[in-house]
Structures are given as C-alpha cells and as structure tokens.
Design a protein around this motif. Structure first.
Motif, short mmCIF file in Angstrom:
data_model
loop_
_atom_site.label_atom_id
_atom_site.label_comp_id
_atom_site.label_asym_id
_atom_site.label_seq_id
_atom_site.Cartn_x
_atom_site.Cartn_y
_atom_site.Cartn_z
N ILE A 221 0.81 -1.27 0.06
CA ILE A 221 0.14 -0.14 0.01
C ILE A 221 1.02 1.20 0.18
O ILE A 221 1.82 1.57 0.79
N LYS A 222 0.79 1.97 -1.11
CA LYS A 222 1.28 3.21 -1.22
C LYS A 222 0.48 4.44 -0.64
O LYS A 222 -0.75 4.50 -0.46
N ASN A 223 1.25 5.71 -0.70
CA ASN A 223 0.51 6.75 -0.62
C ASN A 223 -0.24 7.04 1.01
O ASN A 223 -1.36 7.77 1.10
N GLN A 253 -0.23 -10.31 -5.97
CA GLN A 253 0.64 -9.48 -5.53
C GLN A 253 0.63 -8.33 -6.30
O GLN A 253 0.83 -8.08 -7.45
N GLU A 254 0.41 -7.17 -5.78
CA GLU A 254 0.17 -5.75 -6.48
C GLU A 254 0.38 -4.63 -5.52
O GLU A 254 0.63 -4.68 -4.31
N THR A 255 0.42 -3.48 -6.14
CA THR A 255 0.86 -2.29 -5.45
C THR A 255 -0.53 -1.50 -5.45
O THR A 255 -1.19 -1.39 -6.58
N LYS A 262 -11.73 8.28 0.95
CA LYS A 262 -12.79 7.38 0.82
C LYS A 262 -12.62 6.21 1.70
O LYS A 262 -13.27 5.45 1.96
N GLY A 263 -11.34 6.17 2.39
CA GLY A 263 -11.12 5.15 3.45
C GLY A 263 -10.88 3.56 2.75
O GLY A 263 -11.11 2.70 3.24
N ILE A 264 -10.32 3.60 1.55
CA ILE A 264 -10.09 2.44 0.63
C ILE A 264 -8.94 2.52 0.02
O ILE A 264 -8.25 3.29 -0.09
N THR A 265 -8.42 1.10 -0.51
CA THR A 265 -7.18 0.71 -1.44
C THR A 265 -7.85 0.50 -2.56
O THR A 265 -8.94 -0.21 -2.63
N SER A 266 -6.96 1.08 -3.60
CA SER A 266 -7.42 0.51 -4.94
C SER A 266 -6.11 0.05 -5.79
O SER A 266 -4.90 0.85 -5.48
N SER A 267 -6.25 -0.88 -6.81
CA SER A 267 -5.14 -1.31 -7.28
C SER A 267 -4.46 -0.21 -8.25
O SER A 267 -5.24 0.42 -8.97
N MET A 268 -3.09 -0.36 -8.16
CA MET A 268 -2.44 0.69 -8.98
C MET A 268 -1.67 -0.15 -10.12
O MET A 268 -1.67 0.38 -11.30
N ARG A 269 -0.85 -1.13 -9.51
CA ARG A 269 -0.08 -1.87 -10.67
C ARG A 269 0.06 -3.20 -10.10
O ARG A 269 0.11 -3.30 -8.90
N GLY A 270 0.59 -4.08 -11.14
CA GLY A 270 1.20 -5.37 -10.45
C GLY A 270 2.40 -5.16 -9.71
O GLY A 270 3.34 -4.09 -10.29
N LYS A 271 2.74 -5.75 -8.78
CA LYS A 271 4.01 -5.56 -7.84
C LYS A 271 5.19 -6.13 -8.57
O LYS A 271 5.05 -7.49 -8.70
#
Length: 483
Positions: A221-223, A253-255, A262-271
């Motif tokens: 998890i970034k940001n 496995q992803e970033t 919003k209090g959520i994570t969302s897919s950015m790219r494959g790790k």
C-alpha cells in the motif's frame, strides 16, 4: 459467523518500507540544493536533469547520516557497499533509471524495540528520489487533463528502511513508525514531516490462518502520509484480503493506493519483482569502502536516543506516561532538558509543559521555540513557585501571560501584585471574618462534616484572590475552627 468473529481466524502480517529524506544541504549526487518549498524546477542542475555526459559524485554527508542511522537502529555497517541502477520509466525520472542499492546496502540486520516486542530491520539502503508530477485539472486539446513536472525533489537523498514482517497489528505498525520517526529526528538526519513527504511509508500486508507459519501473498500500500492513515489502510486491507479468501479468491501481489478520503485501497499496478528493474552495478560510482575508523568517528556524534531519554526521565521521577509524552515531542523535550539543568523540580516542570504550555501552543498552532516563553523566564517562574512567592494557580495563569507577551516573570508578579500572602497578621483577620460570617457551616463542621473545611479555604482564597499561603492558611483556619 459474523465478520468480526471471522477476523479472529486470521493473523495479520505487516512489514513497512520507510523512505526518510536525509537533511543534507545538497543532493546525493549533485550540488543543487535539497530544501523543500522552492519554486518548481529551481533546485536543479545538469546532473539532476540527466544531461548527456554528466557524472554523479557521492555526497559524503549522506554517507555519514546513513551510518549514524544504522548505528541508532542497531544495524551492522558492512565494510563495503555499492550503488546500482534500478531501471524504470517515470515521467519525473529524467535518466530513465534510479541510482539505488540492491544486494550490498549500507546497513543491514537491525532492530527497533517497541513496547511489547522487538521489530527486526532487514536493511537500510541509500537512493535518490524521483521528481514530482503536478496534476492539473484543466482539459487539454484532446479533452483530457495534463501534468507538469517539478524536478526539485529529484536527486534528494533517501534512506529506505525496510522492516522484517514482524508486526501483527495496526497498533504495532503505528508504534514502530512513531519510534522510528523519533529516532530519525533525535539524531538529526530527517525532520520526519509526513505531510511534506520527507518521511514516506509503504506498508506490505498479508494474512494467514492463525497457527500457519508460511507467509501468504502480500499487497503493498502506497500513499500513506500520516500515522492515522497507516492504521486505517492496514485495517482496510486486512478486511479486504479476508473477504477475498473467504469467497474462494486469491490475493494477488500488487501495489495499491490508499485513498484517505474514501478510506479504501485501490489497485495501482502489479507488484514488480527485483528482476523487473534489471538491477546492475552503477558504472559511474566505485564501490564504497567503509572503514571501522569511519564508523567509530560517526558513532562519537550520536546524541541521546529516545529510549535513553525515556529511561532518564523515569529515573528523574516522571511517570512512564509523562516521560513518553515528552519524548514524543522533541522540541518540548529539549525545552524540558534545558529547564531542569537549572535545578528546578522535574515533575513540576513537566506538569507545566504538558499542561498549560502544551494547551496554549495547540490553540495558537505554534511550536514552543516560536513562542515568547524562554527557558530562562520559565525557570524564573518555577523558582518563584518553589520559594512560595506565588501559588500554583497563580503560576498557571502567569505562564500563559508570558507565552503571550514574553514579559519577565519577576516583573509580572510585582506589577500585578500577585506574590503570596505569608504574613499571619494579614491572613488571620480574613480567617476570623469568614468563620464569623458562616455560623451554620461552622456548626456543621464541628458536628463531623470535615469536608466543609474546603469551603472555608475557598472563601478565604476568594477574598485574597488566591494569594494566601495554603499551608499557613490551613494552620490558622484549623485553630480558629477548633475554638
């Protein structure tokens, strides 16, 4: 089984990667400034811009700070480290690669102790930062928004500190981050400002059934730019992964990006894995030999660390809670240390700092070093209190006045006529008057209602505007009531 019960089946596994921007005047491989807040692209040079033919030159202050950090984190400092090229494309990475460290970092095998366990540190390695993209909302020629590139941050020195996956709760992760930030600030290598990005955290999170030893697939998890956001992101990701597994799906496995609003994570790219970056040794920088003499020289500059300061404060008589509150606020702790060097009572000093002073600073949104209260004037106030010249309540009022005006404590007491009344001939008539004016309360007190003693004290203090010497007042009042 409801979801809260379902969560009890699983264990969270957390590892953190923290990027700390080192507080050097110039960048890691270039002579341009590394300060925050300048006009976009004003802190650049041909090296930062990746011009053809330019060569990096390692900043020695960066190495000193990395060694100091490694020692503070109980790391091993190898005799040799080297730099590598990490290949990837970002619009704000002019060279098309980042100079980092891969298989021979400058620090390895360290640890940080938190309240209930020790968290291992795998490594800490040096690298250069990328620039920054500024996303504009206006529509472009093709009806889309556009981005601007600011390369001021490009080339600033980073120390990436990678923990072992030893944390099991979001509370542990937060405590680890807070302790790490304290250490970095105490040794003066990073200002720890999460909002400005000088300390950034990526969290690697996976789940496994309780009792299972093998690790599962993790998501990064970034940001995450605050301690509260770190905890919220970890808790959200924990629940997200449980839902996937319980539905028969796999965690990939992803970033992922954390959206705090919003209090959520969302897919950015494959790790990416290491081979995706095509690491190879940086040909323009020789491997760095670090002598034991160099390490020992840096070690002599080590200041008192947070854990050492905490124990010293407890030894001074502060509670563990009070000591921890002070230690967690470096500027407050430094102010406190200067005050107690003048032989004032540590507990009294800490009470004022964490009470009236902290409340004023929070309300005014200023740091203690930016207020009008000097250490010397604070000590004067405490000495007046210890000598009995002023009462505790008056001291609490005066410290706020001094924070606002900076006026000398002695002069303020004299000007306002706030010195304590310690002459029996001045206090006794007031005692006699209050007793005479309240015959019913006197009768009740003599009948066994001992708590009414406080009523009489309050009435006399009201008459003297809080200036009566409490000990003398109590003695005179007790004698008068016993007649």
């Amino acid at each position: 089984m409801d979801f809260e019960e379902l969560k009890q089946k699983y264990e969270m596994v957390i590892g953190l990667e923290v990027h700390a921007q080192l507080k050097t005047k110039t960048k890691i491989f270039a002579p341009d400034g590394a300060e925050f807040g300048h006009e976009p692209n004003s802190q650049t040079s041909p090296i930062t811009l990746g011009m053809p033919g330019v060569l990096p030159v390692l900043n020695k202050a960066v190495v000193d700070m990395a060694i100091l950090t490694g020692l503070a984190l109980n790391c091993e400092i190898p005799n040799r480290c080297k730099f590598d090229r990490k290949q990837y494309f970002y619009p704000d990475l002019p060279k098309g690669y980042q100079i980092s460290q891969y298989d021979e970092p400058i620090c390895c095998k360290g640890s940080i102790k938190i309240s209930n366990k020790t968290i291992g540190i795998t490594r800490a390695h040096l690298e250069e930062d990328a620039g920054k993209l500024v996303h504009a909302g206006a529509a472009g020629i093709y009806g889309s928004s556009y981005s601007l590139v600011d390369l001021n941050r490009a080339g600033t020195p980073l120390l990436e500190i990678v923990s072992e996956p030893d944390m099991r709760t979001s509370d542990e992760a937060r405590e680890y981050m807070e302790e790490l930030r304290n250490i970095l600030r105490y040794i003066g290598v990073c200002d720890g400002n999460l909002e400005e990005g000088s300390m950034r955290c990526d969290a690697n999170i996976s789940i496994r059934p309780k009792g299972q030893k093998e690790f599962s697939t993790r998501a990064e998890i970034k940001n995450v730019n605050s301690f509260r956001a770190l905890q919220r992101a970890i808790e959200y990701e924990f629940e997200r992964q449980i839902e996937l597994v319980e539905q028969g799906e796999e965690v990939v496995q992803e970033t992922r990006l954390w959206d705090d609003a919003k209090g959520i994570t969302s897919s950015m790219r494959g790790k990416e894995d290491a081979h995706d970056y095509r690491y190879f040794p940086e040909p323009d920088l020789m491997p760095l030999e670090i002598s034991r003499e160099w390490v020992e020289r840096v070690k002599t500059t080590m200041p008192e660390l947070p854990a050492q300061k905490l124990q010293r404060y407890i030894d001074l008589g502060l509670s563990e809670y009070d000591a921890q509150v002070l230690v967690n606020q470096l500027e407050m702790a430094l102010f406190f240390d200067k005050a107690i060097k003048e032989n004032v009572n540590p507990k009294t000093a800490s009470n004022f700092i964490m009470g009236e002073i902290a409340a004023f600073l929070k309300e005014e949104k200023v740091q203690i070093e930016d207020s009008k209260l000097s250490v010397e004037n604070f000590v004067k106030l405490l000495k007046l209190l210890e000598k009995g010249t002023i009462s505790n309540n008056i001291a609490k009022t005066l410290v706020v006045d001094i924070l606002k005006t900076g006026e000398d404590a002695d002069k303020l007491v004299e000007k306002k006529g706030l010195s304590v009344l310690s002459n029996p001939d001045e206090i006794l008539p007031l005692v006699q008057k209050v007793v005479a004016d309240n015959p019913e309360q006197v009768a009740a007190y003599k009948g066994g209602r001992d708590k009414l003693f406080g009523f009489f004290v309050g009435q006399i203090m009201k008459e003297t505007k809080g200036r009566a010497n409490p000990q003398l007042l109590n003695e005179l009042l007790k004698k008068e009531l016993e007649k």
